[in-house]
Design an enzyme around this catalytic site. Structure first.
Site, mmCIF file in Angstrom:
data_model
loop_
_atom_site.group_PDB
_atom_site.id
_atom_site.type_symbol
_atom_site.label_atom_id
_atom_site.label_comp_id
_atom_site.label_asym_id
_atom_site.label_seq_id
_atom_site.Cartn_x
_atom_site.Cartn_y
_atom_site.Cartn_z
ATOM 1 N N SER A 71 -80.506 -2.233 -73.816
ATOM 2 C CA SER A 71 -79.754 -2.958 -74.387
ATOM 3 C C SER A 71 -78.827 -2.017 -75.130
ATOM 4 O O SER A 71 -78.764 -1.698 -76.286
ATOM 5 C CB SER A 71 -80.494 -3.869 -75.447
ATOM 6 O OG SER A 71 -79.348 -4.638 -76.227
ATOM 7 N N ILE A 72 -77.781 -1.361 -74.229
ATOM 8 C CA ILE A 72 -76.972 -0.340 -74.833
ATOM 9 C C ILE A 72 -75.999 -1.131 -75.740
ATOM 10 O O ILE A 72 -75.567 -0.696 -76.807
ATOM 11 C CB ILE A 72 -76.319 0.306 -73.759
ATOM 12 C CG1 ILE A 72 -77.341 0.959 -72.723
ATOM 13 C CG2 ILE A 72 -75.302 1.275 -74.221
ATOM 14 C CD1 ILE A 72 -78.122 2.076 -73.084
ATOM 15 N N LEU A 74 -72.800 -2.171 -74.676
ATOM 16 C CA LEU A 74 -71.446 -1.768 -74.152
ATOM 17 C C LEU A 74 -70.764 -0.967 -75.394
ATOM 18 O O LEU A 74 -69.366 -0.865 -75.719
ATOM 19 C CB LEU A 74 -70.587 -3.193 -74.098
ATOM 20 C CG LEU A 74 -70.720 -4.227 -73.372
ATOM 21 C CD1 LEU A 74 -69.785 -5.193 -73.207
ATOM 22 C CD2 LEU A 74 -71.082 -3.584 -71.926
ATOM 23 N N CYS A 132 -72.451 -9.506 -69.136
ATOM 24 C CA CYS A 132 -73.516 -8.585 -69.938
ATOM 25 C C CYS A 132 -74.316 -9.308 -70.863
ATOM 26 O O CYS A 132 -73.995 -10.108 -71.563
ATOM 27 C CB CYS A 132 -72.611 -7.621 -70.777
ATOM 28 S SG CYS A 132 -73.719 -6.381 -71.819
ATOM 29 N N GLY A 244 -78.932 -4.124 -57.544
ATOM 30 C CA GLY A 244 -80.040 -4.352 -58.134
ATOM 31 C C GLY A 244 -81.290 -3.883 -57.528
ATOM 32 O O GLY A 244 -81.739 -4.366 -56.573
#
Lengths: 307, 262
Positions: A71-72, A74, A132, A244
């Site tokens: 969970s950067i 963005l 996202c 993926g």
């Protein structure tokens, strides 16, 4: 004879069908010591938003069985920071640069982003990141066919650049969203973005990542991605960029046979930065061994099981 | 210095103390380029499980060989303990920004350089101690108990003065290594601190440095995905926003860090 690996996505010609996926290759300069960048089919940048974003709370990543939860959020310097700080290096590489873009609040932000990027001739294509999972939104654009159609139609009217719509696997029917993007004039589709996921530290009884939930990538999600590419290929006409959990030539070939016209290497870049180049080599070898002249002829050549 | 991805031959891989291992591999290029505080990103096994590399501090450099000192405490490091001499290890390095010791280590006899190591925090500090051994640094080692004190002899071999703190008082000073630091600061005029260890220890060292206005560099630990500054997974909050532990660090000035979650 040198195998012909070239593919065409809308008006975008690629010398080979191997891309590096958004968010897993930074702005390419991070990999310059390790990868001969000009050999890649194209580079997809980390997603850019209108304003700069600090990103999400740490910890931001967590390893899972054969996967990576992230969970950067963005984190990026914003479009103007991107153009001044990151684009000059990308331009010099000499291969197609695909800029991934996203909106934080309103879809109108996409319009401003596209207008700014329209002016830069070295940018070959735009990838619309409407999927996202790390923006703490109740609903993504890519989770609604009507919203997807409305956005892509609006952007189609204002740009002649190749538009790639990146879809979310966190939907009931990815085919429905893919059709909406196609009908709105998207040149190609990128699928899939990460799958929503979670990890828990049982000693602390906390989530293992700061924003509680994140997006899962890596080999763990490959069968899901592959099925979605195959289902979508059977219902649409525009090219698919499959991704993926691709980690080697074999997993890349699975996606082509399922219906992808090109593939993106994502999480595997973190583990083996050279893997995309190894896959390009591997695809050439596969073509020679199977006497395939034109790589496009492999796309969607899936047959039923033979007993 | 360019980052390299190499297949490096393992020279040795031995348990030097219960659960603590020393691995040596051959790489003249990494040996030549590496700076104290930098790390390498190690693929512990062929194949894709575990998926990610593991970042390990460069512990020592000797004759074109690089040593890594690590604790076997999870799946990946357990696998690493099984790797044998003559096998090849896939390594990316040298990575990160190390200690800025060349600038901060003042050659004046009045300046004291103090290294503070908590537990596995000894790993990068042994390399630093070797580089600045002519300045006779003071090394403070903290551990839970006497049997977990690491690398004291290595530091002494470089001519460093070594003082030990154990939480249970079983060896040396009884208490936190940061309390031992406070005692050792009272008589000094000019001091440089270099620390590596668990986050609470680093935070306490930073507080001491701020209170006494001392130059202080801290080596942080973080979960990393790429190790080369691309994924933005391992960030830490600084006065100028999030920075990447893998690329902007792992060594940061105590003045930069805010210790906030955001």
């Amino acid at each position: 004879m040198k195998p012909n690996l070239s593919v065409r996505l809308g008006n975008l010609d690629l010398k080979n069908p191997v891309l590096v996926a958004s968010g897993t290759f930074g702005y390419a300069q991070e990999f310059k010591d390790l990868v001969d960048l000009k050999k890649l089919g194209a580079i997809v940048t980390k997603t850019i938003t209108l304003k700069s974003r600090p990103g999400n709370l740490s910890p931001r990543t967590c390893e899972t069985p054969c996967g990576l939860l992230n969970s950067i959020g963005l984190e990026n310097p914003g479009i103007d920071g991107f153009i001044s700080q990151k684009l000059p290096f990308l331009k010099k590489i000499g291969i197609p640069i695909i800029v991934s873009i996203a909106a934080e609040e309103s879809p109108e932000e996409f319009v401003v982003l596209v207008e700014k990027l329209n002016l830069i001739k070295e940018i070959a294509a735009l990838e619309l990141n409407i999927s996202c999972p790390n923006l703490q939104k109740n609903k993504l654009i890519a989770q609604d066919a009507a919203e997807t159609f409305a956005l892509v139609s609006q952007l189609r009217k204002i740009t002649t650049k190749c538009l790639i719509t990146k879809l979310s696997p966190n939907v009931t029917s990815i085919v429905e969203i893919a059709q909406a993007a196609q009908n709105a004039g998207s040149d190609a589709l990128a699928l899939i973005n990460t799958l929503g996921g979670m990890c828990i530290d049982i000693k602390k009884r906390t989530p293992k990542i700061g924003s509680w939930v994140g997006g899962l990538s890596g080999p763990a999600i490959r069968p899901i991605a592959l099925k979605m590419v195959w289902e979508t290929y059977n219902k649409i006409k525009i090219p698919i960029i499959g991704m993926g959990g691709i980690i080697d030539t074999e997993s890349a070939l699975e996606f082509f046979i399922a219906g992808a016209s090109a593939i993106s290497v994502g999480t595997a870049n973190f583990v083996n930065p050279r893997v995309s180049l190894e896959i390009i080599e591997g695809l050439s070898k596969y073509m020679r061994e199977h006497e395939i002249q034109n790589f496009n002829s492999l796309t969607g050549k899936l047959k039923a099981c033979q007993n | 210095m360019k980052i390299q991805q190499i297949k490096a031959r393992i020279v040795s891989n031995k348990e030097v103390k219960a659960n603590f291992w020393l691995l040596e591999f051959v790489s003249s290029s990494i040996a030549k380029a590496a700076q104290p505080g930098q790390f390498v990103n190690v693929k512990v096994a062929s194949g894709w499980a575990p998926l990610l590399r593991r970042p390990l501090s460069i512990h020592k450099i000797k004759n074109g060989k690089v040593q890594l000192f690590y604790e076997a405490l999870g799946l990946a490091t357990e696998i690493l303990t099984q790797r044998r001499p003559k096998e090849f290890l896939d390594i990316i390095g040298p990575l990160g920004s190390g200690f800025n010791y060349q600038k901060s280590v003042v050659k004046s006899g009045k300046t004291k350089n103090i290294l503070i190591a908590g537990g596995m925090g000894v790993a990068p500090l042994v390399f630093l101690a070797e580089k600045i051994k002519m300045h006779k640094p003071l090394v403070l080692i903290g551990a839970q108990s006497a049997n977990k004190v690491l690398c004291a002899q290595e530091f002494r071999n470089f001519g460093c003065q070594v003082k030990i703190a154990t939480n249970d008082g079983s060896l040396g000073f009884g208490g936190q290594v940061t309390d031992l630091l406070k005692i050792n600061l009272t008589l000094e005029n000019s001091v440089n601190l270099f620390a590596c260890g668990p986050q609470p220890m680093l935070q306490a060292v930073a507080q001491i440095a701020t209170a006494k206005n001392i130059n202080c560099e801290l080596s942080l630990e973080a979960h990393m995905a790429c190790g080369i500054g691309a994924c933005l997974g391992c960030v830490v909050m600084t006065k100028s926003g999030y920075k990447r532990v893998c690329q902007d660090g792992p060594v940061f000035s105590s003045k930069e860090l805010t210790w906030e979650k955001r």
